[in-house]
Each structure stands twice: as structure tokens, then as C-alpha cells.
Motif scaffolding. Structure first.
Motif, PDB file in Angstrom:
ATOM      1  N   MET A 250       0.828  -1.201   0.000  1.00  0.00           N
ATOM      2  CA  MET A 250       0.000   0.000   0.000  1.00  0.00           C
ATOM      3  C   MET A 250       0.866   1.255   0.000  1.00  0.00           C
ATOM      4  N   ILE A 251       1.988   1.218   0.732  1.00  0.00           N
ATOM      5  CA  ILE A 251       2.875   2.378   0.766  1.00  0.00           C
ATOM      6  C   ILE A 251       3.412   2.688  -0.623  1.00  0.00           C
ATOM      7  N   THR A 252       3.905   1.674  -1.319  1.00  0.00           N
ATOM      8  CA  THR A 252       4.482   1.915  -2.650  1.00  0.00           C
ATOM      9  C   THR A 252       3.435   2.376  -3.651  1.00  0.00           C
ATOM     10  N   ARG A 253       2.203   1.918  -3.475  1.00  0.00           N
ATOM     11  CA  ARG A 253       1.152   2.299  -4.431  1.00  0.00           C
ATOM     12  C   ARG A 253       0.528   3.652  -4.101  1.00  0.00           C
ATOM     13  N   SER A 254       0.447   3.986  -2.811  1.00  0.00           N
ATOM     14  CA  SER A 254      -0.333   5.167  -2.430  1.00  0.00           C
ATOM     15  C   SER A 254       0.501   6.333  -1.904  1.00  0.00           C
ATOM     16  N   PHE A 255       1.656   6.039  -1.303  1.00  0.00           N
ATOM     17  CA  PHE A 255       2.431   7.116  -0.673  1.00  0.00           C
ATOM     18  C   PHE A 255       3.774   7.382  -1.353  1.00  0.00           C
ATOM     19  N   GLY A 256       4.307   6.412  -2.057  1.00  0.00           N
ATOM     20  CA  GLY A 256       5.589   6.580  -2.715  1.00  0.00           C
ATOM     21  C   GLY A 256       6.471   5.362  -2.490  1.00  0.00           C
ATOM     22  N   ASP A 257       7.466   5.189  -3.359  1.00  0.00           N
ATOM     23  CA  ASP A 257       8.310   4.006  -3.265  1.00  0.00           C
ATOM     24  C   ASP A 257       9.671   4.302  -2.635  1.00  0.00           C
ATOM     25  N   GLU A 258       9.766   5.386  -1.859  1.00  0.00           N
ATOM     26  CA  GLU A 258      11.018   5.699  -1.188  1.00  0.00           C
ATOM     27  C   GLU A 258      11.329   4.636  -0.131  1.00  0.00           C
ATOM     28  N   VAL A 259      12.592   4.252  -0.073  1.00  0.00           N
ATOM     29  CA  VAL A 259      13.000   3.197   0.852  1.00  0.00           C
ATOM     30  C   VAL A 259      12.758   3.610   2.300  1.00  0.00           C
ATOM     31  N   TRP A 260      12.935   4.906   2.604  1.00  0.00           N
ATOM     32  CA  TRP A 260      12.784   5.342   3.993  1.00  0.00           C
ATOM     33  C   TRP A 260      11.362   5.125   4.484  1.00  0.00           C
ATOM     34  N   MET A 261      10.389   5.245   3.588  1.00  0.00           N
ATOM     35  CA  MET A 261       9.006   5.003   3.995  1.00  0.00           C
ATOM     36  C   MET A 261       8.799   3.538   4.390  1.00  0.00           C
ATOM     37  N   LEU A 262       9.337   2.631   3.594  1.00  0.00           N
ATOM     38  CA  LEU A 262       9.209   1.203   3.909  1.00  0.00           C
ATOM     39  C   LEU A 262       9.926   0.891   5.226  1.00  0.00           C
ATOM     40  N   SER A 263      11.077   1.532   5.430  1.00  0.00           N
ATOM     41  CA  SER A 263      11.826   1.305   6.667  1.00  0.00           C
ATOM     42  C   SER A 263      11.063   1.824   7.876  1.00  0.00           C
TER      43      SER A 263
END
Length: 424
Positions: A250-263
């Protein structure tokens, strides 16, 4: 009075040694799990291989847990844990030596993972069933909270250690580290005195393993309180399992694919588990109505899973995940404590064997059901669906008179246990 202080000092020492050994052993296992996943990813780049590794690492434990519970009620739980840890170390050592000699076929890794998983199915019911033999009943909630905090904390620490060791020395060194941690765990457990379980079969005739297994099934089926506590955990783990694993998507699809967000997402979920375990260790023993806490936590999880689906702000989304993990601990720690307190010692291993199946299978099955939906529909819709279904299932369970009476019985048993502890 001096005898009471001596007894208190004794059980605390035994608990410290026991938890220390299990923590060291579990840390080694976690490091191996992460390192193997990364090794297979780097060497093959195949999703199918990773899927097979997950199956090899989880399914044997789910199957063996049933029999592990029977063994935990028939034999010395301490020796079962020692035997499982020792065999895991031996299997890991064999794999390390084979890979050192140049043999590193995938089937060898899968086989070693399956052996480790199967032996975890022997170890886990024995650990959960043995804990009440070491810890006085009035301290079980706090100790379970501490144990969950340690396990969650290792989930933050283990990936960093695995990454450092694997990147600098390779997978074989990781295997050797696991062998050493398993040996340390075994040596520490040898220092903990544990009484043998007293069996009461009601007959002079020996009972077969199958007979014990059937008796365990009948016990769970006939004990409504145990059945509904396990059912509550199963429903929450199944309905919330997929959303927990779909948050990166959901993060990659809706908020962005930045690595820091996934972390940040992974960090918040892990910190939530640590905070939740610590909160239960500190405040859990003060809770007088554990079933009400479990139900309230389950409802909270359902509402927040819906909240994940409707979130439009990344930080709100992340905080919701953190709170979900706190609520997970507010469900899981009391559930384990209730089962440890209210199931008689001669049946505790089998009950935790079945409970282990619930914990091992619920989340993978959740992904099998909800995962494909996320490829056809928006992840937000899947989140909302899972949350609504969870709330609906909870409402349906609580609408059943039998469920309410069974869960109320747990509360009555807690009151009686508190009176016995206080001497009333």
C-alpha cells in the motif's frame, strides 16, 4: 518469612536463566532466518524459491505442533527443549559443513529449514507448558509480557546482526553462530530444575500416543473457555494477518516508493510489538478482566485495520500500524496467560500444541486468501474488507450465548484464582 524470600529468589533465578537461554537460542534462529532469506534472494532472485523457503520454514512446525504437544505432556519438557535445540544445532552444523565443502544445493537448505521448523514444533509447546512450572501463577502475565518484549526486541536487532555477518563473512558463518547460540541455550537450561509432569489417566493401562492426541482434541472441544479463547486469537490473526503483510504494498502504491518510507513502516510495527509487550509486563498484572481486555483489543485491531485502508497521510498510516501491534500484544499476552493458568498441567502441552497451529497457520492462510485480492483490487479496499470482516466476526461471536458464557467463565476462574493467591 525467610523461606518465602528464598523461594522467590529461587524462581526468579531459574526464570532468568531460562529466559536467558531461550533468548540466546531464539536470536540465533532469527539471524539464520533472515540470512537464509537474503541468501536465497541474492543467489536465485526467484519468488518461487522464496515461497518454497517460507513453506519449508513454517508448515512442518504447524504439523508437528500437534504431536509436540502430546510429547510435552508425556515426557520431560526440559529434555524435549534440550533435545530439540541440540538437534537443530546438529542439522545446522551439518549444513554448514556441507556448504564449506562446496555442496550448497537448494534442496539441502530447504531440508535443513524443514528440520528446524519441525523441531520448533516440538520445542514451542514444551516452552509454553513449562513456564507455569517455573513461574508462580500471579506472575505469569508479567513474565509473558517480558517474554513477548524480548522476542519483539530481537526482531529489531536480529536483521541488523544478520546483515552485518552475512555481508562480511557469508552464510556459513551465520550457521556456525546459530550452532553456538543453541549450545549456550542448552547449557543454561541444564541449570534450571523442572519437575516432571504428573499424569493422571484414570486407568492402570498405558495410554497410546494416539490416545493422548485424541484426549487433547476432546479436551479442547469440551472446554468451551479454552476453545473460545483460541478461536478469538485465530479470528484476529487471520483477519489482520494479510493487512500486516500488505502495508509495504500500500505504501508503494499510495504514498511513494522511497526506501525510507518502507523502513519507517517496518520500524513502527516492530516498535509497537516491543511497546505492547512492555506495557503488558508492567500493567498486565493489574488487569482484573483479561477477557474484556482481549475483546477490546480485538475490536481495536478491527477498527484500525479499517483505518489503514482509509488513511491518506503516511504518518497517520504508520502510527495506526504501531497501535495495531500494541493491541496485538494486549490480545496475545493475556491469551497465553489464561491458557497457562486455566489448563491443568497434564493437558497444557497438548493445548499449546493446538495453539501453536493457530499461531503458525493463521497469517499464511490470511495471505493466501487476501493476497491475490490485492493484485486485483486496491490494497485500501482489501484493508477495509479485512477490518469489516473482523468486526463482523467478533460481533457474531459475542452474539452467541455460548461464547459469552464461556468467556465469562474465564473471568470467574480468574476471580477464584485471585482469591486463592491472596489467601481469601
Amino acid at each position: 518469612m525467610s523461606g518465602q524470600r528464598s523461594d522467590q529468589k529461587s524462581w526468579k533465578r531459574n526464570l532468568l536463566v531460562f529466559l536467558g537461554g531461550q533468548t540466546v537460542s531464539s536470536l540465533g534462529s532469527m539471524i539464520v532466518a533472515y540470512a537464509v532469506m537474503w541468501h536465497l534472494t541474492v543467489e536465485t532472485g526467484s519468488a518461487a524459491v522464496l515461497t518454497l523457503s517460507v513453506a519449508a520454514g513454517m508448515l512442518p512446525q504447524a504439523v508437528v505442533s500437534v504431536f509436540g504437544g502430546v510429547w510435552a505432556d508425556r515426557h520431560s519438557r526440559k529434555l524435549l527443549i534440550i533435545g530439540a535445540d541440540s538437534t537443530i544445532a546438529a542439522a545446522t552444523l551439518v549444513l554448514a559443513l556441507l556448504m564449506l565443502s562446496g555442496a550448497g544445493d537448494l534442496w539441502m537448505i530447504f531440508l535443513a529449514m524443514a528440520v528446524r521448523s519441525a523441531l520448533a514444533g516440538v520445542q514451542a509447546p514444551a516452552v509454553n507448558a513449562m513456564l507455569p512450572q517455573i513461574v508462580p501463577a500471579e506472575h505469569l502475565m508479567r513474565v509473558n509480557g517480558v517474554q513477548q518484549t524480548i522476542q519483539s526486541g530481537m526482531m529489531l536487532f536480529a536483521p541488523a546482526v544478520a546483515a552485518a555477518v552475512y555481508a562480511s563473512t557469508g552464510i556459513v558463518t551465520v550457521f556456525f553462530i546459530d550452532v553456538v547460540t543453541a549450545v549456550i541455550g542448552v547449557l543454561l537450561l541444564l541449570l534450571v530444575p523442572v519437575a516432571r509432569t504428573v499424569r493422571s489417566t484414570g486407568s492402570s493401562e498405558p495410554v497410546s500416543y494416539l490416545g493422548d492426541l485424541v484426549a487433547g482434541v476432546r479436551y479442547v472441544r469440551g472446554n468451551a473457555s479454552v476453545r473460545w479463547v483460541m478461536g478469538l486469537v485465530a479470528v484476529v490473526m487471520f483477519m489482520a494477518g494479510a493487512p500486516a503483510h500488505l502495508t509495504p504494498l500500500m505504501i508503494t502504491r499510495s504514498f511513494g516508493d522511497e526506501v525510507w518510507m518502507l523502513s519507517v513502516n517496518e520500524l513502527f510495527w516492530s516498535v509497537g510489538m516491543v511497546v505492547g509487550g512492555a506495557a503488558m509486563a508492567v500493567f498486565g498484572p493489574k488487569v482484573k478482566r483479561r477477557v474484556r481486555l482481549m475483546v477490546a483489543a480485538s475490536v481495536g485491531v478491527g477498527l484500525l485495520v479499517v483505518g489503514l485502508g482509509v488513511s491518506t497521510d503516511f504518518w497517520v498510516f504508520s502510527v495506526a500500524g504501531l497501535v495495531i501491534c500494541i493491541l496485538f500484544q494486549m490480545l496475545l499476552v493475556p491469551a497465553a496467560t489464561v491458557l497457562q493458568e486455566q489448563v491443568e498441567d497434564s493437558m497444557r502441552g497438548r493445548v499449546f500444541g493446538f495453539y501453536g497451529i493457530v499461531m503458525s497457520v493463521a497469517m499464511p492462510v490470511s495471505m493466501i486468501v487476501f493476497g491475490p485480492l490485492a493484485d486485483r483490487f486496491a490494497v485500501e479496499s482489501v484493508m477495509i474488507l479485512a477490518g469489516v470482516l473482523l468486526l463482523g466476526c467478533l460481533a457474531g461471536m459475542l452474539a452467541l450465548g455460548g461464547a459469552r458464557r464461556s468467556l465469562a467463565t474465564v473471568g470467574e476462574n480468574e476471580d477464584r484464582a485471585e482469591l486463592l493467591v491472596s489467601g481469601g
